[in-house]
Design an enzyme around this catalytic site. Structure first.
Site, PDB file in Angstrom:
ATOM      1  N   CYS A 142      31.740  43.007  36.521  1.00 45.84           N
ATOM      2  CA  CYS A 142      32.415  41.701  36.559  1.00 45.84           C
ATOM      3  C   CYS A 142      33.311  41.599  37.775  1.00 45.84           C
ATOM      4  O   CYS A 142      34.128  42.472  38.021  1.00 45.84           O
ATOM      5  CB  CYS A 142      33.319  41.503  35.350  1.00 45.84           C
ATOM      6  SG  CYS A 142      32.509  41.601  33.785  1.00 45.84           S
ATOM      7  N   CYS A 171      39.220  38.630  41.983  1.00 45.93           N
ATOM      8  CA  CYS A 171      37.750  38.618  41.996  1.00 45.93           C
ATOM      9  C   CYS A 171      37.209  38.717  43.421  1.00 45.93           C
ATOM     10  O   CYS A 171      37.636  37.990  44.318  1.00 45.93           O
ATOM     11  CB  CYS A 171      37.249  37.329  41.353  1.00 45.93           C
ATOM     12  SG  CYS A 171      35.455  37.208  41.304  1.00 45.93           S
TER      13      CYS A 171
HETATM   14  N1  SAH Z   1      33.621  31.629  37.200  1.00 45.06           N
HETATM   15  C1  SAH Z   1      33.335  31.940  35.820  1.00 45.06           C
HETATM   16  C2  SAH Z   1      32.166  32.898  35.689  1.00 45.06           C
HETATM   17  C3  SAH Z   1      32.445  34.305  36.172  1.00 45.06           C
HETATM   18  S1  SAH Z   1      32.463  35.363  34.806  1.00 45.06           S
HETATM   19  C4  SAH Z   1      34.575  32.463  35.134  1.00 45.06           C
HETATM   20  O1  SAH Z   1      35.565  32.669  35.817  1.00 45.06           O
HETATM   21  O2  SAH Z   1      34.586  32.597  33.916  1.00 45.06           O
HETATM   22  C5  SAH Z   1      33.215  36.769  35.480  1.00 45.06           C
HETATM   23  C6  SAH Z   1      34.306  37.292  34.587  1.00 45.06           C
HETATM   24  O3  SAH Z   1      34.823  38.470  35.210  1.00 45.06           O
HETATM   25  C7  SAH Z   1      35.483  36.345  34.437  1.00 45.06           C
HETATM   26  O4  SAH Z   1      35.989  36.435  33.138  1.00 45.06           O
HETATM   27  C8  SAH Z   1      36.497  36.898  35.427  1.00 45.06           C
HETATM   28  O5  SAH Z   1      37.815  36.579  35.045  1.00 45.06           O
HETATM   29  C9  SAH Z   1      36.221  38.365  35.369  1.00 45.06           C
HETATM   30  N2  SAH Z   1      36.551  39.064  36.601  1.00 45.06           N
HETATM   31  C10 SAH Z   1      36.608  38.582  37.849  1.00 45.06           C
HETATM   32  N3  SAH Z   1      36.921  39.563  38.719  1.00 45.06           N
HETATM   33  C11 SAH Z   1      37.049  40.695  37.996  1.00 45.06           C
HETATM   34  C12 SAH Z   1      37.324  42.041  38.313  1.00 45.06           C
HETATM   35  N4  SAH Z   1      37.498  42.417  39.579  1.00 45.06           N
HETATM   36  N5  SAH Z   1      37.368  42.937  37.316  1.00 45.06           N
HETATM   37  C13 SAH Z   1      37.138  42.559  36.038  1.00 45.06           C
HETATM   38  N6  SAH Z   1      36.844  41.312  35.681  1.00 45.06           N
HETATM   39  C14 SAH Z   1      36.806  40.379  36.639  1.00 45.06           C
END
Ligand code: SAH
Length: 365
Positions: A344, A120
């Site tokens: 995301c 992320c």
């Molecule tokens: N911190 C919380 C809220 C963020 S939601 C959580 O982790 O649930 C963001 C979502 O996108 C999460 O499911 C995370 O796993 C996903 N995510 C994070 N980085 C991403 C990426 N580079 N590509 C696709 N999904 C990603």
């Protein structure tokens, strides 16, 4: 720094108490409530139905707005990303995602994020600060005004997701206060049933949310079917490993309404967590706990310097079929706004397309 009270932290009763503290009658509080949350006004000058003297007093003691827009990016798929700044100069990002049937607003609960999920981009910022309830409400108001026009009624069915920057369960108090303010039928009227909160797995808060009478839906980010791999991809797993997380989910299940399910999000990283073996392990994990859940597969949204690529569509499909063959309802999340760093895991206060990496992202979307 602005020391004035940010009125978007306050519900109707609190607004009335606030105006009473300088001798105004309660109905002025109600008027102010309507101006903020029904008409969605972010400045006192626009509240022309309020007497000038009252507005002048308000301006001395309070503010209707603390976020300022830095830039707005519009994707070729129509997704909009707002990069805003708090009064103390920190980035806040909100995304508006238009869809055929209903639109979604994705808001942030923190500026940056303390969790170190390896895939992320937001993680690279670290935690800058947890947002206040008012800063959450204002993000939503900003997006609604930009998408539908100031003061225009919110279309029924516009959904909210707490899936922007930050871990909502580490901003629990702000989040719950913001949700209560936004639910008021005389104001924004976005009820918790139209809100989904996503967590990386803060186990005590899952239990706490289950006990909230009128609560939002829950999504949980998994990213891996084993502790060994989840420890690496999502270090929060070392604190609350899968067995504890799924036990809390099992308890949460008791609070589900008929027909309601909760969602497991699974980011798909090419060659890392997307093999047939992973699909079977994931299905077995969920089936072992007999969870009433569905799985959302999210092909990775790449961004420099993240060392991952998205799983190719054919393997995503295969993974989905393997889960479904084991009785697990599965949905593939279509990437939205990748070209403007709005998808995301891409919220990291990035500026406009200027470097070659960003050009590459543009072609991928
Ligand atoms: N911190 C919380 C809220 C963020 S939601 C959580 O982790 O649930 C963001 C979502 O996108 C999460 O499911 C995370 O796993 C996903 N995510 C994070 N980085 C991403 C990426 N580079 N590509 C696709 N999904 C990603």
């Amino acid at each position: 720094m602005n020391q004035a009270v940010h009125l978007m932290n306050l519900n109707e009763a609190e607004l009335s108490a606030f105006v009473a503290s300088f001798g105004e009658p309660a109905y002025r509080g109600r008027q102010l409530f309507g101006a903020l949350y029904r008409r969605r006004l972010r400045s006192f000058e626009e509240m022309t139905d309020l007497p000038k003297s009252f507005r002048a007093t308000l301006a001395e003691r309070a503010t209707a707005s603390t976020l300022t827009l830095e830039s707005r990016y519009i994707s070729e798929d129509g997704t909009r990303r707002y990069l805003m700044k708090t009064h103390d100069g920190l980035p806040v990002e909100t995304v508006f995602i238009p869809e055929e049937r209903r639109d979604t607003i994705c808001f942030s609960s923190q500026s940056g994020c303390p969790l170190q999920c390896d895939f992320c981009l937001t993680a690279k910022l670290g935690l800058l600060r947890t947002l206040t309830a008012g800063e959450i409400v204002e993000q939503v108001i900003f997006a609604l005004n930009d998408a539908y026009g100031a003061g225009v009624k919110t279309p029924r069915g516009t959904n909210l997701v707490a899936m922007g920057a930050g871990e909502p369960f580490l901003a629990f108090e702000s989040l719950m206060r913001a949700l209560r303010i936004m639910a008021d039928p005389a104001g924004l009227y976005i009820v918790p049933n139209r809100v989904t909160v996503s967590t990386a797995g803060v186990v005590p808060r899952i239990r706490e949310l289950a006990a909230v009478p009128d609560r939002p839906h829950l999504a949980i980010s998994l990213a891996a079917p084993t502790d060994e791999q989840r420890d690496v991809l999502m270090p929060i797993n070392k604190k609350w490993p899968l067995a504890e997380l799924l036990a809390a989910c099992k308890e949460f299940e008791l609070s589900l309404k008929p027909g309601e399910r909760f969602t497991f999000e699974y980011v798909m990283l090419d060659g890392v967590n997307d093999s047939d073996e992973h699909a079977r392990a994931l299905a077995n994990l969920l089936n072992r706990h007999q969870l009433r859940a569905k799985v959302n597969l999210i092909p990775h949204n790449p961004a420099d310097p993240l060392p991952y690529r998205p799983t190719p569509p054919a393997q995503v499909e295969r993974f989905k079929n393997l889960l479904e063959a084991k009785g697990i309802q599965t949905h593939v999340r279509r990437p939205r706004g990748r070209d403007i760093y709005a998808a995301c895991g891409q919220l990291a206060a990035r500026r406009p397309v200027t470097n070659p990496q960003e050009q590459i992202l543009h072609q991928l979307s």
